[in-house]
Write a protein that holds these residues in place. Structure first.
Motif, PDB file in Angstrom:
ATOM      1  N   PHE A  24      45.830  42.933  -7.639  1.00 42.11           N
ATOM      2  CA  PHE A  24      47.110  42.352  -6.712  1.00 42.11           C
ATOM      3  C   PHE A  24      47.730  42.255  -8.677  1.00 42.11           C
TER       4      PHE A  24
ATOM      5  N   GLY B 217      41.052  43.349 -11.532  1.00 42.86           N
ATOM      6  CA  GLY B 217      42.130  42.701 -10.725  1.00 42.86           C
ATOM      7  C   GLY B 217      41.938  42.524  -9.307  1.00 42.86           C
ATOM      8  N   SER B 218      40.897  43.352  -8.459  1.00 48.34           N
ATOM      9  CA  SER B 218      41.006  43.282  -7.163  1.00 48.34           C
ATOM     10  C   SER B 218      39.871  42.507  -6.595  1.00 48.34           C
ATOM     11  N   VAL B 219      40.362  42.153  -5.799  1.00 43.89           N
ATOM     12  CA  VAL B 219      38.501  41.331  -4.756  1.00 43.89           C
ATOM     13  C   VAL B 219      38.443  42.227  -3.620  1.00 43.89           C
TER      14      VAL B 219
ATOM     15  N   GLN C 275      47.046  37.497 -11.761  1.00 44.14           N
ATOM     16  CA  GLN C 275      46.071  36.378 -11.130  1.00 44.14           C
ATOM     17  C   GLN C 275      46.157  35.371 -10.320  1.00 44.14           C
TER      18      GLN C 275
ATOM     19  N   SER D 298      33.829  38.421  -5.387  1.00 45.61           N
ATOM     20  CA  SER D 298      34.565  39.390  -6.530  1.00 45.61           C
ATOM     21  C   SER D 298      33.983  40.514  -6.767  1.00 45.61           C
TER      22      SER D 298
ATOM     23  N   GLN E 299      44.920  36.355  -7.034  1.00 43.76           N
ATOM     24  CA  GLN E 299      43.493  37.149  -6.764  1.00 43.76           C
ATOM     25  C   GLN E 299      43.012  35.999  -6.280  1.00 43.76           C
TER      26      GLN E 299
END
Length: 103
Positions: free
Chosen positions: A57, A9-11, A60, A83, A63
């Motif tokens: 985050f 769930g990250s960037v 979603q 991503s 994100q």
């Protein structure tokens, strides 16, 4: 737990220009301006690299909103936004003449 599942769930923010001294508060403010609120940010950190930062985050939607941007600009730095895991596959074809281009 694998690294891939941990950061799902990250960037990924990769430093592309500017000062190498990272101010996390400035990054959080800039991300909050893009996604609408800093409340959607769970955490920010790196995994040993000062050039790559992960923002996790709670939603979603936040994100995806940040991933739609190509870059994040702060007063002293520029980060590319992507991503966190983009896997590349290498395919080797045997018996193909070397005159054929890689494309």
């Amino acid at each position: 737990m694998s690294r891939n599942r941990l950061l799902k769930g990250s960037v990924l923010l990769t430093l592309t220009g500017g000062d190498t001294a990272i101010d996390r508060c400035t990054i959080i403010k800039a991300v909050g301006d893009i996604v609408g609120s800093t409340d959607d940010i769970d955490s920010i950190g790196n995994l040993g690299s000062t050039r790559e930062w992960f923002i996790m985050f709670s939603t979603q939607t936040a994100q995806q909103t940040l991933l739609q941007k190509n870059e994040l600009r702060t007063p002293k730095q520029t980060f590319s936004v992507q991503s966190p895991f983009q896997e590349f596959k290498t395919i080797r074809l045997l018996g193909v003449p070397t005159t054929i281009k890689d494309d």
